[in-house]
Scaffold this motif. Sequence first.
Motif, short mmCIF file in Angstrom:
data_model
loop_
_atom_site.label_atom_id
_atom_site.label_comp_id
_atom_site.label_asym_id
_atom_site.label_seq_id
_atom_site.Cartn_x
_atom_site.Cartn_y
_atom_site.Cartn_z
N GLY A 149 -27.96 23.06 -45.71
CA GLY A 149 -26.29 22.48 -45.84
C GLY A 149 -25.59 21.12 -45.26
O GLY A 149 -26.03 20.30 -44.83
N ARG A 150 -24.14 20.28 -45.62
CA ARG A 150 -23.71 19.08 -45.43
C ARG A 150 -23.98 18.98 -44.15
O ARG A 150 -23.84 20.10 -42.92
N SER A 151 -23.43 18.03 -43.62
CA SER A 151 -23.65 18.16 -42.21
C SER A 151 -21.91 18.33 -41.82
O SER A 151 -21.07 18.86 -42.48
N GLY A 152 -22.06 19.39 -39.95
CA GLY A 152 -20.95 19.58 -39.52
C GLY A 152 -20.41 21.25 -40.47
O GLY A 152 -19.54 21.88 -39.93
N THR A 153 -21.75 21.63 -41.49
CA THR A 153 -21.36 22.99 -41.39
C THR A 153 -22.30 23.73 -40.60
O THR A 153 -21.71 25.10 -40.73
N GLY A 154 -22.29 23.88 -39.46
CA GLY A 154 -23.07 25.01 -38.24
C GLY A 154 -24.60 25.10 -38.30
O GLY A 154 -24.72 26.18 -37.97
N LYS A 155 -25.36 24.09 -38.91
CA LYS A 155 -26.66 24.61 -39.22
C LYS A 155 -27.39 24.43 -37.81
O LYS A 155 -28.13 24.96 -37.42
N THR A 156 -26.57 23.59 -37.04
CA THR A 156 -27.94 23.40 -35.27
C THR A 156 -27.27 24.90 -34.57
O THR A 156 -28.02 25.11 -34.19
N THR A 157 -26.41 24.81 -34.60
CA THR A 157 -24.77 26.04 -34.32
C THR A 157 -26.42 27.41 -34.53
O THR A 157 -26.50 28.53 -33.51
N VAL A 158 -26.39 27.19 -35.82
CA VAL A 158 -27.05 28.91 -35.88
C VAL A 158 -29.32 28.78 -35.17
O VAL A 158 -29.41 30.03 -35.70
N LEU A 159 -29.66 27.58 -35.61
CA LEU A 159 -30.64 27.46 -35.03
C LEU A 159 -30.44 28.08 -33.60
O LEU A 159 -31.43 28.70 -33.26
N VAL A 160 -29.57 26.95 -32.79
CA VAL A 160 -29.71 27.27 -31.58
C VAL A 160 -29.34 29.35 -30.70
O VAL A 160 -29.67 29.77 -30.60
N PHE A 161 -28.74 29.84 -31.75
CA PHE A 161 -28.08 31.64 -31.60
C PHE A 161 -29.40 32.02 -32.48
O PHE A 161 -28.98 33.20 -31.89
N ALA A 165 -32.61 12.29 -29.11
CA ALA A 165 -32.76 12.80 -27.82
C ALA A 165 -31.51 13.19 -27.25
O ALA A 165 -30.59 14.24 -26.04
N THR A 166 -30.18 12.73 -27.81
CA THR A 166 -28.92 13.64 -26.80
C THR A 166 -28.82 14.95 -27.83
O THR A 166 -28.23 15.65 -26.86
N LEU A 167 -28.89 14.73 -28.55
CA LEU A 167 -28.91 16.23 -29.34
C LEU A 167 -29.61 17.19 -28.86
O LEU A 167 -29.13 18.31 -28.48
N LYS A 168 -30.97 16.39 -28.55
CA LYS A 168 -31.74 17.90 -27.67
C LYS A 168 -31.27 18.05 -26.03
O LYS A 168 -31.06 19.43 -26.24
N GLU A 169 -30.43 17.45 -25.38
CA GLU A 169 -30.20 18.26 -23.87
C GLU A 169 -28.88 18.38 -24.63
O GLU A 169 -28.50 19.55 -23.25
N GLN A 170 -28.11 18.42 -25.56
CA GLN A 170 -26.96 18.89 -25.19
C GLN A 170 -27.49 20.98 -26.07
O GLN A 170 -26.89 21.48 -25.37
N VAL A 171 -27.78 20.43 -26.92
CA VAL A 171 -29.09 21.86 -27.07
C VAL A 171 -29.90 23.06 -26.13
O VAL A 171 -29.01 24.06 -26.53
N SER A 172 -30.26 21.86 -25.19
CA SER A 172 -31.22 22.30 -24.23
C SER A 172 -29.37 22.86 -23.70
O SER A 172 -29.84 23.95 -23.10
N ARG A 173 -28.57 22.20 -23.30
CA ARG A 173 -27.85 22.84 -22.14
C ARG A 173 -27.24 23.95 -22.32
O ARG A 173 -26.70 25.20 -21.76
N THR A 174 -26.29 23.80 -23.79
CA THR A 174 -26.12 25.07 -24.34
C THR A 174 -26.95 26.22 -23.89
O THR A 174 -26.56 27.54 -23.88
N LEU A 204 -48.85 25.06 -19.70
CA LEU A 204 -48.18 24.97 -19.23
C LEU A 204 -46.82 27.05 -18.96
O LEU A 204 -47.25 27.65 -19.30
N SER A 205 -46.14 26.97 -18.25
CA SER A 205 -45.79 27.79 -17.57
C SER A 205 -45.46 29.07 -18.65
O SER A 205 -44.24 28.29 -19.63
N PRO A 206 -44.36 30.47 -18.24
CA PRO A 206 -43.95 30.74 -19.50
C PRO A 206 -42.52 30.37 -19.30
O PRO A 206 -41.52 30.85 -20.18
N ALA A 207 -41.89 30.00 -17.90
CA ALA A 207 -40.85 29.72 -18.01
C ALA A 207 -40.54 28.50 -18.22
O ALA A 207 -39.11 28.62 -18.66
N THR A 208 -41.27 27.43 -18.58
CA THR A 208 -40.55 26.50 -19.53
C THR A 208 -40.03 26.60 -20.79
O THR A 208 -39.19 25.83 -21.21
N PHE A 209 -40.09 27.88 -21.25
CA PHE A 209 -39.80 27.99 -22.59
C PHE A 209 -38.62 28.73 -22.98
O PHE A 209 -38.38 29.41 -21.74
N PRO A 210 -37.76 28.82 -24.18
CA PRO A 210 -38.33 28.25 -24.69
C PRO A 210 -38.20 25.83 -24.62
O PRO A 210 -36.91 26.22 -23.78
#
Length: 407
Positions: free
Chosen positions: A25-37, A63-72, A104-110
Amino acid sequence: FRVSKAEMHIIEMVPRPLSSILLLGRSGTGKTTVLVFRLFSAWLARYQHSHEHLQAVFVTASATLKEQVSRTFRKLQAAAMTDADDAAAVAAATTRDPDTLVNLSPATFPLFTTTRQWLMLLDASVAEPFFVRGPDGRLAGGGGGADDSEIQDWDGIGLEVDLQGWTDDEGDEYEDEDEQAEDDDDDMDWEAQADAAEADETAAAADGEQQEVVTAAGAAANRQQQKQRIGRRKKRHGDDDDADNQQQQGTGKHWPSREVTYADFVSSGMWSAMTKGLSKDEKARLKAPLVYQEVMSYIKGSAEALEAGGHLSLEQYQDLGRKRAPNFNKDLRPLVYRCYEAYEAHKSLRQPGRGPGWDRADLAAHLYRQLLEGQYRGVRLDGMFRDEVQDFLMVGGGMHTVCTWPG
């Protein structure tokens, strides 16, 4: 926030038979959102069914996107966990990024990582790491100073591109060796640095000094002492420690600070070294950025390169179709391959206390071979969610084989 019906269809999709999903998909079409959900949906199903965490990894370039995705994700996760002990365990396990996947502790995942962090985690979790490491698996100190712990910008977020190598139609940007020799030598060129390093090592050899990475001597001594302790235990208790002994991690020969990057490759000094001996007309027909792409995408970075032992031969490179590798025709590919061979020769030279140079294709190929040979020592991984997958080297794609199911 609500996802569309099309997005929900992808989030809930279960391929039969199980296989990876490539989302385009093109930029801004929601690919990362779909991955997170999709990741959250898989985690929630596992958690509600067995009260266990899905041991999946989410890898992204930024790294910025990683932090945003992790926070969400953590917000969604916190809302779904009703057990206070589980929530506390997750909070404690995710306060810092892990150094290894071993135990690695299972609680670390995902687990949420950048490309750089993912490769470093894998390297710290195989029997024979690529980088020099101590007995505990951590990167060994020395051999390049503070930048060993802060590796160069692998994810490319801070890279400033000035299009070096694209403006040399008349050869002005990349001068002949004779012309370059007349320039002010405020900065020793790349070839001279390599020659100086080689001369230093030759002198060291004449004095009987060891040619391996000298600053790893302390770590090597510690490992030897550890092996001796294991041997003494085995004499006392028999072979009960065989399994523990098999888990002992070795050490590599590379220092993070010796990475050769795109910026190094297209620099005038290194490019002049690679094209030394070529005519002015031949140099004009080669562009440093395009040659770099050939090396990283085809000669070293392709699946065929892995099968060939790490790189293509000239004949194999010549056999690649123009539709796949359109930058250079068969008349120019021998020149490109000559540049590649010069690049490898200079990159492999050792510097005292810092080992040989390396690039990302070297690291990815090494890790792939370790995984293929069953040398992974980390915890089970249930799946991988890779954002911006087109930025991965083809050789890196094979590292998904460490997962127990495709995702």
